[in-house]
Motif scaffolding. Sequence first.
Motif, PDB file in Angstrom:
ATOM      1  N   LEU A  51       0.829  -1.198   0.000  1.00  9.76           N
ATOM      2  CA  LEU A  51       0.000   0.000   0.000  1.00  9.76           C
ATOM      3  C   LEU A  51       0.868   1.255   0.000  1.00  9.76           C
ATOM      4  CD1 LEU A  51      -2.778  -0.981   2.581  1.00  9.76           C
ATOM      5  CD2 LEU A  51      -2.797  -1.257   0.091  1.00  9.76           C
ATOM      6  N   SER A  52       0.376   2.271  -0.676  1.00  5.92           N
ATOM      7  CA  SER A  52       1.116   3.533  -0.746  1.00  5.92           C
ATOM      8  C   SER A  52       1.116   4.213   0.607  1.00  5.92           C
ATOM      9  CB  SER A  52       0.487   4.451  -1.799  1.00  5.92           C
ATOM     10  OG  SER A  52       0.500   3.842  -3.073  1.00  5.92           O
ATOM     11  N   PRO A  53       2.153   4.986   0.913  1.00  6.66           N
ATOM     12  CA  PRO A  53       2.185   5.710   2.194  1.00  6.66           C
ATOM     13  C   PRO A  53       1.018   6.686   2.303  1.00  6.66           C
ATOM     14  CG  PRO A  53       4.346   5.690   1.155  1.00  6.66           C
ATOM     15  CD  PRO A  53       3.390   5.145   0.150  1.00  6.66           C
ATOM     16  N   THR A  54       0.495   6.824   3.494  1.00  6.75           N
ATOM     17  CA  THR A  54      -0.671   7.671   3.725  1.00  6.75           C
ATOM     18  C   THR A  54      -0.297   8.870   4.569  1.00  6.75           C
ATOM     19  OG1 THR A  54      -1.276   6.380   5.669  1.00  6.75           O
ATOM     20  CG2 THR A  54      -2.248   5.723   3.566  1.00  6.75           C
ATOM     21  N   ASN A  55      -1.136   9.892   4.489  1.00  8.38           N
ATOM     22  CA  ASN A  55      -0.958  11.107   5.261  1.00  8.38           C
ATOM     23  C   ASN A  55      -1.494  10.916   6.674  1.00  8.38           C
ATOM     24  OD1 ASN A  55      -2.193  13.921   6.182  1.00  8.38           O
ATOM     25  ND2 ASN A  55      -0.459  14.336   4.818  1.00  8.38           N
ATOM     26  N   ASN A  56      -0.825  11.517   7.643  1.00  2.00           N
ATOM     27  CA  ASN A  56      -1.243  11.344   9.043  1.00  2.00           C
ATOM     28  C   ASN A  56      -2.595  11.979   9.319  1.00  2.00           C
ATOM     29  OD1 ASN A  56       1.015   9.906   9.833  1.00  2.00           O
ATOM     30  ND2 ASN A  56       2.181  11.748  10.345  1.00  2.00           N
ATOM     31  N   GLU A  57      -2.951  13.003   8.574  1.00  2.81           N
ATOM     32  CA  GLU A  57      -4.194  13.728   8.842  1.00  2.81           C
ATOM     33  C   GLU A  57      -5.389  13.083   8.152  1.00  2.81           C
ATOM     34  OE1 GLU A  57      -6.089  18.224   8.206  1.00  2.81           O
ATOM     35  OE2 GLU A  57      -4.011  17.767   7.638  1.00  2.81           O
ATOM     36  N   THR A  58      -5.252  12.772   6.860  1.00  3.64           N
ATOM     37  CA  THR A  58      -6.377  12.212   6.107  1.00  3.64           C
ATOM     38  C   THR A  58      -6.303  10.694   5.977  1.00  3.64           C
ATOM     39  OG1 THR A  58      -5.185  12.458   4.009  1.00  3.64           O
ATOM     40  CG2 THR A  58      -6.502  14.326   4.753  1.00  3.64           C
ATOM     41  N   HIS A  59      -5.156  10.095   6.311  1.00  2.00           N
ATOM     42  CA  HIS A  59      -4.963   8.648   6.193  1.00  2.00           C
ATOM     43  C   HIS A  59      -5.241   8.193   4.769  1.00  2.00           C
ATOM     44  CE1 HIS A  59      -5.124   9.199  10.486  1.00  2.00           C
ATOM     45  NE2 HIS A  59      -6.373   9.585  10.397  1.00  2.00           N
ATOM     46  N   SER A  60      -4.843   8.992   3.796  1.00  6.00           N
ATOM     47  CA  SER A  60      -5.043   8.714   2.386  1.00  6.00           C
ATOM     48  C   SER A  60      -3.730   8.885   1.642  1.00  6.00           C
ATOM     49  CB  SER A  60      -6.103   9.653   1.771  1.00  6.00           C
ATOM     50  OG  SER A  60      -7.336   9.547   2.460  1.00  6.00           O
ATOM     51  N   SER A  61      -3.611   8.135   0.560  1.00  6.37           N
ATOM     52  CA  SER A  61      -2.452   8.314  -0.319  1.00  6.37           C
ATOM     53  C   SER A  61      -2.672   9.430  -1.330  1.00  6.37           C
ATOM     54  CB  SER A  61      -2.161   7.000  -1.062  1.00  6.37           C
ATOM     55  OG  SER A  61      -3.300   6.583  -1.794  1.00  6.37           O
ATOM     56  N   VAL A  62      -3.909   9.906  -1.476  1.00  4.61           N
ATOM     57  CA  VAL A  62      -4.259  11.015  -2.356  1.00  4.61           C
ATOM     58  C   VAL A  62      -5.120  11.987  -1.559  1.00  4.61           C
ATOM     59  CG1 VAL A  62      -5.401  11.720  -4.489  1.00  4.61           C
ATOM     60  CG2 VAL A  62      -4.179   9.552  -4.405  1.00  4.61           C
ATOM     61  N   LYS A  63      -4.754  13.259  -1.566  1.00  6.06           N
ATOM     62  CA  LYS A  63      -5.514  14.259  -0.815  1.00  6.06           C
ATOM     63  C   LYS A  63      -6.582  14.851  -1.716  1.00  6.06           C
ATOM     64  CE  LYS A  63      -5.068  18.297   2.177  1.00  6.06           C
ATOM     65  NZ  LYS A  63      -4.145  19.281   2.796  1.00  6.06           N
ATOM     66  N   LEU A  64      -7.837  14.677  -1.328  1.00  5.78           N
ATOM     67  CA  LEU A  64      -8.973  15.166  -2.096  1.00  5.78           C
ATOM     68  C   LEU A  64      -9.975  15.804  -1.156  1.00  5.78           C
ATOM     69  CD1 LEU A  64      -9.674  12.174  -4.532  1.00  5.78           C
ATOM     70  CD2 LEU A  64      -8.603  14.351  -5.120  1.00  5.78           C
ATOM     71  N   THR A  65     -10.632  16.851  -1.650  1.00  5.75           N
ATOM     72  CA  THR A  65     -11.760  17.440  -0.950  1.00  5.75           C
ATOM     73  C   THR A  65     -13.058  17.014  -1.635  1.00  5.75           C
ATOM     74  OG1 THR A  65     -11.656  19.453  -2.294  1.00  5.75           O
ATOM     75  CG2 THR A  65     -10.373  19.421  -0.242  1.00  5.75           C
ATOM     76  N   TRP A  66     -14.166  17.292  -0.980  1.00  7.48           N
ATOM     77  CA  TRP A  66     -15.444  16.907  -1.573  1.00  7.48           C
ATOM     78  C   TRP A  66     -15.691  17.642  -2.886  1.00  7.48           C
ATOM     79  CZ3 TRP A  66     -18.970  13.270  -1.279  1.00  7.48           C
ATOM     80  CH2 TRP A  66     -20.231  13.484  -1.853  1.00  7.48           C
ATOM     81  N   GLY A  67     -15.339  18.890  -2.980  1.00  8.99           N
ATOM     82  CA  GLY A  67     -15.516  19.632  -4.232  1.00  8.99           C
ATOM     83  C   GLY A  67     -14.649  19.073  -5.350  1.00  8.99           C
ATOM     84  N   ARG A 110      -4.014   2.801 -10.279  1.00  9.57           N
ATOM     85  CA  ARG A 110      -5.322   2.987 -10.917  1.00  9.57           C
ATOM     86  C   ARG A 110      -6.476   2.485 -10.050  1.00  9.57           C
ATOM     87  NH1 ARG A 110      -2.909   5.872 -13.726  1.00  9.57           N
ATOM     88  NH2 ARG A 110      -2.572   5.767 -15.987  1.00  9.57           N
ATOM     89  N   HIS A 111      -6.219   1.561  -9.140  1.00 14.54           N
ATOM     90  CA  HIS A 111      -7.287   0.941  -8.356  1.00 14.54           C
ATOM     91  C   HIS A 111      -7.139   1.296  -6.877  1.00 14.54           C
ATOM     92  CE1 HIS A 111      -6.821  -1.625 -11.997  1.00 14.54           C
ATOM     93  NE2 HIS A 111      -8.139  -1.541 -11.988  1.00 14.54           N
ATOM     94  N   LEU A 112      -8.276   1.339  -6.221  1.00 15.27           N
ATOM     95  CA  LEU A 112      -8.322   1.650  -4.795  1.00 15.27           C
ATOM     96  C   LEU A 112      -8.273   0.368  -3.972  1.00 15.27           C
ATOM     97  CD1 LEU A 112     -11.108   4.398  -4.735  1.00 15.27           C
ATOM     98  CD2 LEU A 112      -8.641   4.760  -4.483  1.00 15.27           C
ATOM     99  N   VAL A 113      -7.901   0.528  -2.724  1.00 15.23           N
ATOM    100  CA  VAL A 113      -7.954  -0.536  -1.730  1.00 15.23           C
ATOM    101  C   VAL A 113      -8.823  -0.032  -0.590  1.00 15.23           C
ATOM    102  CG1 VAL A 113      -6.653  -2.026  -0.175  1.00 15.23           C
ATOM    103  CG2 VAL A 113      -5.677  -1.388  -2.396  1.00 15.23           C
ATOM    104  N   PHE A 114      -9.905  -0.742  -0.313  1.00 20.13           N
ATOM    105  CA  PHE A 114     -10.829  -0.321   0.739  1.00 20.13           C
ATOM    106  C   PHE A 114     -10.298  -0.773   2.095  1.00 20.13           C
ATOM    107  CE2 PHE A 114     -14.513  -0.877  -2.502  1.00 20.13           C
ATOM    108  CZ  PHE A 114     -14.005   0.189  -3.234  1.00 20.13           C
ATOM    109  N   ILE A 115      -9.929   0.182   2.938  1.00 26.45           N
ATOM    110  CA  ILE A 115      -9.486  -0.110   4.300  1.00 26.45           C
ATOM    111  C   ILE A 115     -10.431   0.566   5.276  1.00 26.45           C
ATOM    112  CG2 ILE A 115      -7.072  -0.331   3.574  1.00 26.45           C
ATOM    113  CD1 ILE A 115      -6.597   2.446   4.792  1.00 26.45           C
ATOM    114  N   ASP A 116     -10.359   0.134   6.525  1.00 23.46           N
ATOM    115  CA  ASP A 116     -11.205   0.685   7.591  1.00 23.46           C
ATOM    116  C   ASP A 116     -12.677   0.614   7.180  1.00 23.46           C
ATOM    117  OD1 ASP A 116     -11.897   1.717   9.982  1.00 23.46           O
ATOM    118  OD2 ASP A 116     -11.029   3.698   9.691  1.00 23.46           O
ATOM    119  N   ASN A 117     -13.176  -0.609   7.002  1.00 26.45           N
ATOM    120  CA  ASN A 117     -14.521  -0.855   6.470  1.00 26.45           C
ATOM    121  C   ASN A 117     -15.521  -1.183   7.561  1.00 26.45           C
ATOM    122  OD1 ASN A 117     -13.508  -0.653   3.735  1.00 26.45           O
ATOM    123  ND2 ASN A 117     -12.653  -2.699   4.023  1.00 26.45           N
TER     124      ASN A 117
END
Length: 519
Positions: free
Chosen positions: A317-333, A423-430
């Motif tokens: 898995l790609s490294p994640t951010n400590n704040e969003t726990h995501s490898s890609v930072k996205l907002t709802w907009g 290209r594909h996501l991995v669903f964690i914390d489900n």
Amino acid sequence: MSCPDKPGQLINWFLCSLCVPRVRKLWSSRRPRTRRNLLLGTACAIYLGFLVSQVGRASVQHARPAGKGPHESRAATEAPFPEIPLDGTLAPPESQGNGTTLQPNVVYITLRSKRSKPANIRGTVKPKRRKKYAVASRVPGPEALVGPSLWPQVAARAVDSEVPGHVPGGNLAKAGERPWRWIQGPGARGGGADVQLPLAGESNIRIYSESAPSWLSKEDIGQMRLLANGAVAGLQQAQSRSGARLLVLEGSTQPSVPACGPSPCGLLKQSLDMSEVFAFHLDRILGLNRTLPSVSRKSEFIQDGRPCPFILWDPSLSPTNNETHSSVKLTWGTYQQLLKQKCWQNGRVPKPEWGCTEIHHHEWSKMALFDFLLQIYNRLDTHCCGFRPRKEDTCVQSGRSSKCDNQDTVVLAHIVQRKQDPRHLVFIDNKGFFDRSEDNLNFKLLEGIREFPESAVSVLKSQRLRQKLLQSLFLDKVYWESQGGRQGIEKLIDVIEQRAKILLTYINAHGAKVLPMNE
């Protein structure tokens, strides 16, 4: 002539006295021989012949030889008849010395069958229980719990945690945590005299048929067995709000099992997160294949002994951010803009001004469908703006539920990819929620989605979702028993089936497309 002493003989003599004069008169008189007279005379003659034969037979039966008493005749009458077969046929009568024949008697035989016990009808067929023997092996000391570093920074970020460093199993109390103790359980290896050795042939993943369900691959079955039965060789302590801990398992010879350094490892969560196991099986049945293998296990590190979800950790898995726990930072907009651009769909390379990420457009459709069925809000609705949250929800405890005025700036969480497959996501914390009422479902998760995966929608329409979930969840023995058996599992499936009907109604009402998404 002796007087007859039976009613039948009286009748015969009466008829005979009537017929004899009639016949004599008929043949001796001069009256014309009409047809009626001929018939009456013929009948009387036939009856007289029959009567004479009866009288001769009765005289033979009454004749008794001298010298036989009544007791001897009774014994002769009750003698068995070996010549009479049991199949209903009769042998020819025996011939006596004086020229007469002895007629055989008729014997009625009643055969009584042995009463058998009623069949024991069972709902399920279980294999025979075999006696299990403990395998004697060398028990390592406390130093065996000391494992490698296992990239603790990466593991902690994915589970909303911070790792102070590797802590051996015997020194957890020195790291500021509550003291832990070893508890007897299958698969436990470590120091102490109260550790139960693993039992040979015992597995918490039960497969009674010749093959596993078709939606579970061989890699899935192998990883599930490793998580359920693998001996724990070390502990990677992680201080986190979710209470997750990284357990190091003994090395596996299967090359398909991801490894944390020299040995595979798994993420042990709290017992309140047991819906992670249900989510894994639902993901495989719907054909999404985006979650990591998860089983239920009674860990040696849990004092109350309750089962907890144990999820295989994937170091790719790609490294994640400590704040969003995501490898890609996205907002709802930004997320809504990506849905309109349909990035990477049909092999089309997006333009730079579109602001697309490396994630394929179809991945968002799969995530939205999956999150809606389980009502997972910690990815697309971290502030709980699409439903009425409860006090125990994370968004309420952190105070984010009151910040829904400007939703375009809300940051998405737990958006994770693989390093070699962005290209594909991995669903964690489900962690799903089955107690959400129908009038409080979070439809914000479906906002902006115009296409849905055909593989998942076909399963929801086929009316076989219940059967597949029962068959799949039965494999995990600990999870099945922790939910109260089939009765408890049926209640969870009722909730998912009702949400599936609502989702299908939503798809038809909004004119959403159902497309194959097996790229």
